[in-house]
Design a protein around this motif. Structure first.
Motif, mmCIF file in Angstrom:
data_model
loop_
_atom_site.group_PDB
_atom_site.id
_atom_site.type_symbol
_atom_site.label_atom_id
_atom_site.label_comp_id
_atom_site.label_asym_id
_atom_site.label_seq_id
_atom_site.Cartn_x
_atom_site.Cartn_y
_atom_site.Cartn_z
ATOM 1 N N SER A 86 3.381 0.545 3.057
ATOM 2 C CA SER A 86 2.814 -0.481 4.217
ATOM 3 C C SER A 86 2.829 -1.625 3.548
ATOM 4 O O SER A 86 2.456 -2.037 2.399
ATOM 5 C CB SER A 86 1.601 -0.173 4.802
ATOM 6 N N PHE A 87 3.559 -2.856 4.290
ATOM 7 C CA PHE A 87 3.518 -4.050 3.802
ATOM 8 C C PHE A 87 3.623 -4.942 5.008
ATOM 9 O O PHE A 87 4.473 -4.977 5.935
ATOM 10 C CB PHE A 87 4.850 -4.305 2.865
ATOM 11 N N GLN A 88 2.466 -5.959 5.214
ATOM 12 C CA GLN A 88 2.463 -6.957 6.359
ATOM 13 C C GLN A 88 3.032 -6.290 7.766
ATOM 14 O O GLN A 88 3.647 -6.897 8.447
ATOM 15 C CB GLN A 88 3.678 -8.135 5.977
ATOM 16 N N GLY A 89 2.130 -5.365 7.946
ATOM 17 C CA GLY A 89 2.201 -4.592 9.466
ATOM 18 C C GLY A 89 3.606 -3.538 9.342
ATOM 19 O O GLY A 89 3.609 -2.945 10.388
ATOM 20 N N ARG A 90 4.404 -3.478 8.249
ATOM 21 C CA ARG A 90 5.600 -2.971 8.383
ATOM 22 C C ARG A 90 5.163 -1.415 7.644
ATOM 23 O O ARG A 90 4.607 -1.570 6.690
ATOM 24 C CB ARG A 90 6.879 -3.338 7.755
ATOM 25 N N VAL A 91 5.891 -0.228 8.081
ATOM 26 C CA VAL A 91 5.460 0.996 7.699
ATOM 27 C C VAL A 91 6.739 1.708 7.472
ATOM 28 O O VAL A 91 7.645 1.711 8.346
ATOM 29 C CB VAL A 91 4.574 1.862 8.732
ATOM 30 N N LEU A 136 10.597 0.562 -3.583
ATOM 31 C CA LEU A 136 10.194 -0.846 -3.748
ATOM 32 C C LEU A 136 11.538 -1.579 -4.326
ATOM 33 O O LEU A 136 12.135 -1.168 -5.622
ATOM 34 C CB LEU A 136 9.120 -0.931 -4.506
ATOM 35 N N LYS A 137 11.883 -2.686 -3.717
ATOM 36 C CA LYS A 137 13.152 -3.215 -4.179
ATOM 37 C C LYS A 137 12.799 -4.562 -5.085
ATOM 38 O O LYS A 137 13.686 -5.064 -5.576
ATOM 39 C CB LYS A 137 13.856 -3.870 -2.861
ATOM 40 N N GLU A 138 11.706 -4.932 -5.219
ATOM 41 C CA GLU A 138 11.149 -5.886 -6.287
ATOM 42 C C GLU A 138 9.710 -5.513 -6.900
ATOM 43 O O GLU A 138 9.016 -4.874 -6.248
ATOM 44 C CB GLU A 138 11.135 -7.239 -5.555
ATOM 45 N N PRO A 139 9.401 -6.224 -7.923
ATOM 46 C CA PRO A 139 7.979 -5.994 -8.372
ATOM 47 C C PRO A 139 6.873 -6.200 -7.367
ATOM 48 O O PRO A 139 7.005 -7.530 -6.923
ATOM 49 C CB PRO A 139 7.928 -7.014 -9.628
ATOM 50 N N CYS A 140 6.036 -5.355 -7.294
ATOM 51 C CA CYS A 140 4.895 -5.459 -6.475
ATOM 52 C C CYS A 140 3.827 -5.239 -7.086
ATOM 53 O O CYS A 140 3.489 -4.462 -8.055
ATOM 54 C CB CYS A 140 5.030 -4.783 -5.063
ATOM 55 N N GLU A 141 2.520 -5.665 -6.415
ATOM 56 C CA GLU A 141 1.291 -4.990 -6.598
ATOM 57 C C GLU A 141 0.966 -4.060 -5.692
ATOM 58 O O GLU A 141 1.199 -4.037 -4.500
ATOM 59 C CB GLU A 141 0.000 -6.194 -6.171
ATOM 60 N N VAL A 142 0.980 -2.750 -6.215
ATOM 61 C CA VAL A 142 0.872 -1.680 -5.493
ATOM 62 C C VAL A 142 -0.444 -0.929 -5.457
ATOM 63 O O VAL A 142 -0.893 -0.373 -6.373
ATOM 64 C CB VAL A 142 2.015 -0.719 -6.010
ATOM 65 N N HIS A 143 -0.952 -0.655 -4.346
ATOM 66 C CA HIS A 143 -2.402 0.076 -4.080
ATOM 67 C C HIS A 143 -1.935 1.503 -3.808
ATOM 68 O O HIS A 143 -1.357 1.554 -2.780
ATOM 69 C CB HIS A 143 -3.170 -0.864 -3.065
ATOM 70 N N VAL A 144 -2.122 2.480 -4.695
ATOM 71 C CA VAL A 144 -1.969 3.728 -4.596
ATOM 72 C C VAL A 144 -2.946 4.461 -3.859
ATOM 73 O O VAL A 144 -4.069 4.429 -4.324
ATOM 74 C CB VAL A 144 -1.412 4.599 -5.722
ATOM 75 N N VAL A 145 -2.928 5.179 -2.628
ATOM 76 C CA VAL A 145 -3.902 5.848 -2.240
ATOM 77 C C VAL A 145 -3.569 7.497 -2.323
ATOM 78 O O VAL A 145 -2.646 7.807 -1.710
ATOM 79 C CB VAL A 145 -4.381 5.512 -0.672
ATOM 80 N N THR A 146 -4.333 8.285 -2.826
ATOM 81 C CA THR A 146 -3.725 9.714 -3.081
ATOM 82 C C THR A 146 -5.106 10.729 -3.087
ATOM 83 O O THR A 146 -6.034 10.055 -3.280
ATOM 84 C CB THR A 146 -3.059 9.985 -4.295
ATOM 85 N N ASP A 147 -4.894 11.852 -2.847
ATOM 86 C CA ASP A 147 -5.993 12.772 -2.726
ATOM 87 C C ASP A 147 -5.731 13.785 -4.219
ATOM 88 O O ASP A 147 -6.566 14.563 -4.289
ATOM 89 C CB ASP A 147 -6.164 13.705 -1.453
ATOM 90 N N ARG A 175 0.705 -1.080 -0.044
ATOM 91 C CA ARG A 175 -0.236 -0.079 0.028
ATOM 92 C C ARG A 175 0.576 1.119 0.074
ATOM 93 O O ARG A 175 1.931 1.297 0.878
ATOM 94 C CB ARG A 175 -0.877 0.006 1.304
ATOM 95 N N LEU A 176 0.484 2.319 -0.824
ATOM 96 C CA LEU A 176 1.188 3.297 -1.030
ATOM 97 C C LEU A 176 0.545 4.375 -0.974
ATOM 98 O O LEU A 176 -0.171 4.862 -1.706
ATOM 99 C CB LEU A 176 2.306 3.651 -2.206
ATOM 100 N N VAL A 177 0.501 5.545 0.089
ATOM 101 C CA VAL A 177 -0.268 6.429 0.433
ATOM 102 C C VAL A 177 0.543 7.811 0.161
ATOM 103 O O VAL A 177 1.664 7.848 0.673
ATOM 104 C CB VAL A 177 -0.847 6.425 2.013
ATOM 105 N N THR A 178 -0.048 8.825 -0.910
ATOM 106 C CA THR A 178 1.041 9.867 -1.238
ATOM 107 C C THR A 178 0.167 11.066 -0.904
ATOM 108 O O THR A 178 -0.895 11.125 -1.007
ATOM 109 C CB THR A 178 1.430 9.603 -2.535
ATOM 110 N N ASP A 179 1.178 12.252 -0.616
ATOM 111 C CA ASP A 179 0.320 13.584 -0.820
ATOM 112 C C ASP A 179 1.555 14.489 -0.997
ATOM 113 O O ASP A 179 2.597 14.212 -0.908
ATOM 114 C CB ASP A 179 -0.266 13.781 0.732
ATOM 115 N N GLY A 180 1.129 15.755 -1.547
ATOM 116 C CA GLY A 180 1.800 16.635 -1.661
ATOM 117 C C GLY A 180 1.459 17.979 -1.351
ATOM 118 O O GLY A 180 0.187 18.298 -1.180
ATOM 119 N N ALA A 181 2.354 19.014 -0.866
ATOM 120 C CA ALA A 181 1.761 20.315 -0.367
ATOM 121 C C ALA A 181 2.686 21.490 -1.021
ATOM 122 O O ALA A 181 3.919 21.249 -1.236
ATOM 123 C CB ALA A 181 1.985 20.129 1.161
#
Length: 140
Positions: A26-31, A58-69, A5-11
């Motif tokens: 976030s991956f398996q409880g690690r942030v 990210l160090k290897e190919p992943c399924e990335v769920h991006v959460v952004t506003d 899970r990748l949550v992003t924001d800019g200001a």
């Protein structure tokens, strides 16, 4: 393939002006929290940079769920803007350098996107915003 899970924001203060970005992986409880900023930038550049830096971490190919506003980021992927921009040779597209870097960083991954309303109490989005604002304030 790992699911991340990748949550992003800019200001940005002014547009252009000093800006910051925040990304939370976030991956398996690690942030892992990432952030940075620039002295003279735009909000959209910071939104894109947050996505880029999250993907680059990210160090290897992943399924990335991006959460952004950022509708700018979501719509570019979900509404087919990127494919259209590429097909037309990136003419009249703002932030081409970042869009191309994001596409390159995204290539090994499978991305999905979720738009959330900014400043509406979404805990991870609020934290990503805090990171971005802290970095923005360092560059004032």
């Amino acid at each position: 393939m790992k699911r991340v899970r990748l949550v992003t924001d800019g200001a940005c203060s002014g547009n252009p002006g000093p800006g910051g970005w925040g990304a939370i992986l976030s991956f398996q409880g690690r942030v892992k929290e990432l952030s940075g900023g620039e002295g003279n930038t735009t909000n959209n550049r910071m939104e894109l940079t947050a996505l880029l830096m999250g993907l680059k971490a990210l160090k290897e190919p992943c399924e990335v769920h991006v959460v952004t506003d950022s509708k700018y980021v979501c719509d570019a992927f979900l509404q087919g803007w990127l494919a259209n921009w590429e097909k037309k040779g990136w003419k009249k597209v703002a932030n081409v350098d970042l869009w191309q870097a994001v596409l390159e960083a995204a290539r090994p991954h499978r991305l999905s996107f979720e738009w959330v309303r900014g400043h509406a109490g979404h805990p991870e989005n609020e934290r990503a915003d805090q990171l971005a604002v802290q970095e923005r304030d360092k560059h004032r």
